[in-house]
Design a protein around this motif. Structure first.
Motif, PDB file in Angstrom:
ATOM      1  N   GLY A  68      10.881  36.756 -33.344  1.00  0.00           N
ATOM      2  CA  GLY A  68      10.088  35.528 -33.261  1.00  0.00           C
ATOM      3  C   GLY A  68      10.234  34.821 -31.936  1.00  0.00           C
ATOM      4  N   ALA A  69      11.440  34.822 -31.381  1.00  0.00           N
ATOM      5  CA  ALA A  69      11.676  34.133 -30.115  1.00  0.00           C
ATOM      6  C   ALA A  69      10.879  34.772 -28.981  1.00  0.00           C
ATOM      7  N   LYS A  70      10.878  36.079 -28.923  1.00  0.00           N
ATOM      8  CA  LYS A  70      10.152  36.765 -27.847  1.00  0.00           C
ATOM      9  C   LYS A  70       8.644  36.700 -28.059  1.00  0.00           C
ATOM     10  N   PHE A  71       8.224  36.670 -29.320  1.00  0.00           N
ATOM     11  CA  PHE A  71       6.794  36.463 -29.571  1.00  0.00           C
ATOM     12  C   PHE A  71       6.374  35.098 -29.021  1.00  0.00           C
ATOM     13  N   GLY A  73       7.727  33.402 -26.622  1.00  0.00           N
ATOM     14  CA  GLY A  73       7.720  33.461 -25.171  1.00  0.00           C
ATOM     15  C   GLY A  73       6.496  34.157 -24.624  1.00  0.00           C
ATOM     16  N   ALA A  74       6.087  35.220 -25.264  1.00  0.00           N
ATOM     17  CA  ALA A  74       4.907  35.962 -24.812  1.00  0.00           C
ATOM     18  C   ALA A  74       3.629  35.189 -25.105  1.00  0.00           C
ATOM     19  N   HIS A  75       3.610  34.527 -26.234  1.00  0.00           N
ATOM     20  CA  HIS A  75       2.419  33.784 -26.651  1.00  0.00           C
ATOM     21  C   HIS A  75       2.139  32.607 -25.710  1.00  0.00           C
ATOM     22  N   ALA A  76       3.184  32.086 -25.110  1.00  0.00           N
ATOM     23  CA  ALA A  76       3.070  30.872 -24.300  1.00  0.00           C
ATOM     24  C   ALA A  76       2.574  31.123 -22.881  1.00  0.00           C
ATOM     25  N   VAL A  77       2.434  32.383 -22.468  1.00  0.00           N
ATOM     26  CA  VAL A  77       2.051  32.676 -21.084  1.00  0.00           C
ATOM     27  C   VAL A  77       0.825  33.587 -21.040  1.00  0.00           C
ATOM     28  N   ASP A  78       0.184  33.594 -19.888  1.00  0.00           N
ATOM     29  CA  ASP A  78      -0.944  34.499 -19.665  1.00  0.00           C
ATOM     30  C   ASP A  78      -0.527  35.769 -18.939  1.00  0.00           C
ATOM     31  N   SER A  79       0.635  35.753 -18.326  1.00  0.00           N
ATOM     32  CA  SER A  79       1.098  36.857 -17.493  1.00  0.00           C
ATOM     33  C   SER A  79       1.262  38.147 -18.299  1.00  0.00           C
ATOM     34  N   VAL A  81       2.677  40.896 -17.264  1.00  0.00           N
ATOM     35  CA  VAL A  81       4.021  41.425 -17.051  1.00  0.00           C
ATOM     36  C   VAL A  81       5.018  40.758 -18.000  1.00  0.00           C
ATOM     37  N   ILE A  82       4.972  39.454 -18.110  1.00  0.00           N
ATOM     38  CA  ILE A  82       5.908  38.745 -18.990  1.00  0.00           C
ATOM     39  C   ILE A  82       5.622  39.076 -20.454  1.00  0.00           C
ATOM     40  N   LYS A  83       4.353  39.167 -20.819  1.00  0.00           N
ATOM     41  CA  LYS A  83       4.016  39.555 -22.193  1.00  0.00           C
ATOM     42  C   LYS A  83       4.592  40.935 -22.514  1.00  0.00           C
ATOM     43  N   MET A  84       4.424  41.874 -21.577  1.00  0.00           N
ATOM     44  CA  MET A  84       4.923  43.232 -21.801  1.00  0.00           C
ATOM     45  C   MET A  84       6.448  43.267 -21.861  1.00  0.00           C
ATOM     46  N   GLU A  85       7.107  42.496 -21.002  1.00  0.00           N
ATOM     47  CA  GLU A  85       8.569  42.435 -21.053  1.00  0.00           C
ATOM     48  C   GLU A  85       9.034  41.954 -22.429  1.00  0.00           C
ATOM     49  N   ASN A  86       8.421  40.897 -22.915  1.00  0.00           N
ATOM     50  CA  ASN A  86       8.782  40.376 -24.232  1.00  0.00           C
ATOM     51  C   ASN A  86       8.459  41.375 -25.340  1.00  0.00           C
ATOM     52  N   ALA A  87       7.326  42.056 -25.203  1.00  0.00           N
ATOM     53  CA  ALA A  87       6.939  43.050 -26.211  1.00  0.00           C
ATOM     54  C   ALA A  87       7.958  44.190 -26.284  1.00  0.00           C
ATOM     55  N   VAL A  88       8.419  44.657 -25.138  1.00  0.00           N
ATOM     56  CA  VAL A  88       9.412  45.735 -25.119  1.00  0.00           C
ATOM     57  C   VAL A  88      10.711  45.280 -25.785  1.00  0.00           C
ATOM     58  N   ILE A  89      11.133  44.063 -25.481  1.00  0.00           N
ATOM     59  CA  ILE A  89      12.357  43.544 -26.107  1.00  0.00           C
ATOM     60  C   ILE A  89      12.175  43.448 -27.616  1.00  0.00           C
ATOM     61  N   MET A  90      11.002  43.016 -28.063  1.00  0.00           N
ATOM     62  CA  MET A  90      10.718  42.947 -29.507  1.00  0.00           C
ATOM     63  C   MET A  90      10.802  44.334 -30.137  1.00  0.00           C
TER      64      MET A  90
END
Length: 150
Positions: A68-71, A73-79, A81-90
């Motif tokens: 949930g935390a990484k979701f 973080g990803a949901h809050a940005v348009d980037s 790269v950052i979305k993908m980083e968070n997705a990989v961690i999830m």
């Protein structure tokens, strides 16, 4: 530090936008499923004996909480790269949680039905996750110096 704070800078439109984005996130199926997984994990960890709780409990809770935390973080940005980083961690934490469930199954200390509830939730999460990632806009890529996702 706070001397430069000006009450006139407060913008009610910003507050409304923040509330709208928060409400949108809380309605997202992946967020809801991550909360379900957290609650199921909490119940399962609560039923572990002391030795298994010490061995697996904190790892399981960390992995469940990260989803949930990484979701968020990803949901809050348009980037992208950052979305993908968070997705990989999830993904890594979802797989880790699945591995720990498998280990508990091998030890035969829990009713298989209880473990299966969490497995099913992770399977549902995976389906929602794949759909969510497809929606990332790869046009917003940039090289952050690490060479990933560019």
């Amino acid at each position: 530090m706070w001397d430069n704070f000006d009450d006139d800078d407060y913008d009610e439109d910003d507050e409304a936008e923040f509330q709208r984005e928060r409400d949108e996130k809380k309605k997202h199926p992946l967020w809801i499923k991550s909360r379900d997984i957290f609650e199921l994990t909490l119940a399962l960890v609560g039923s572990l004996d002391e030795a298994r709780s010490e061995l697996y409990g904190s790892l399981m809770m960390e992995s469940a909480a990260v989803l949930g935390a990484k979701f968020s973080g990803a949901h809050a940005v348009d980037s992208y790269v950052i979305k993908m980083e968070n997705a990989v961690i999830m993904k890594v934490h979802a797989r880790s949680l699945g591995s720990l469930i498998f280990q508990l199954s091998l030890e035969e200390t829990h009713a298989e039905e209880h473990l299966q509830l969490l497995r099913d939730a992770l399977d549902e999460f995976k389906i929602l996750f794949r759909e969510w990632v497809k929606g990332f806009d790869s046009a917003d890529r940039y090289d952050d110096g690490w060479g990933l996702f560019v």
